[in-house]
Design a protein around this motif. Sequence first.
Motif, PDB file in Angstrom:
ATOM      1  N   SER A 160      43.784  29.237  32.386  1.00 57.54           N
ATOM      2  CA  SER A 160      42.547  28.572  32.753  1.00 57.54           C
ATOM      3  C   SER A 160      42.073  27.710  31.600  1.00 57.54           C
ATOM      4  O   SER A 160      42.171  28.116  30.437  1.00 57.54           O
ATOM      5  CB  SER A 160      41.458  29.585  33.104  1.00 57.54           C
ATOM      6  N   TYR A 177      41.039  31.666  37.292  1.00 52.53           N
ATOM      7  CA  TYR A 177      42.237  31.085  36.689  1.00 52.53           C
ATOM      8  C   TYR A 177      42.831  30.002  37.575  1.00 52.53           C
ATOM      9  O   TYR A 177      42.853  30.125  38.801  1.00 52.53           O
ATOM     10  CB  TYR A 177      43.269  32.171  36.393  1.00 52.53           C
ATOM     11  N   ASP A 178      43.317  28.955  36.951  1.00 54.93           N
ATOM     12  CA  ASP A 178      43.744  27.754  37.662  1.00 54.93           C
ATOM     13  C   ASP A 178      45.240  27.698  37.939  1.00 54.93           C
ATOM     14  O   ASP A 178      45.658  27.157  38.967  1.00 54.93           O
ATOM     15  CB  ASP A 178      43.344  26.519  36.856  1.00 54.93           C
ATOM     16  N   TYR A 179      46.047  28.223  37.045  1.00 53.51           N
ATOM     17  CA  TYR A 179      47.495  28.081  37.122  1.00 53.51           C
ATOM     18  C   TYR A 179      48.150  29.438  36.985  1.00 53.51           C
ATOM     19  O   TYR A 179      47.780  30.233  36.113  1.00 53.51           O
ATOM     20  CB  TYR A 179      48.001  27.135  36.027  1.00 53.51           C
TER      21      TYR A 179
END
Length: 122
Positions: A98, A109-111
């Motif tokens: 993130s 969290y993004d990925y």
Amino acid sequence: EVSCRRLGGGLVQTGGSLRLSCAIAGPNFSKYAMGWFRQSPGKEREFVAHVAWGGQTIYADSVRGRFTASRNNAGNTAYLQMDSLKPEDTAVYYCAASDYYSGTSAAGYDYWGQGTQVTVSS
């Protein structure tokens, strides 16, 4: 875009140790906070550990004192050292990144990485 990939995982007996690694693609690894999560069959995804870009850590109560999250910014790699493993640690483990969030919620969290199976035999 950044991507997270699992570099290691495996099988261990109760009381043993394993180290998981996650490589982050691109030149900006040091800008991302990293989180570790796990999920076992029939259960919800569970927070395990977090390491911020500056090295500050957060641990779930269930793993505190046994697991250590760290990072090598020069190598764009995050690590989860798992010691004193128990059968209840058996799960698929995921790394996540993130650029805004530092905490325990998966939604922050993004990925996400691919996930790696960790099996602790009794």
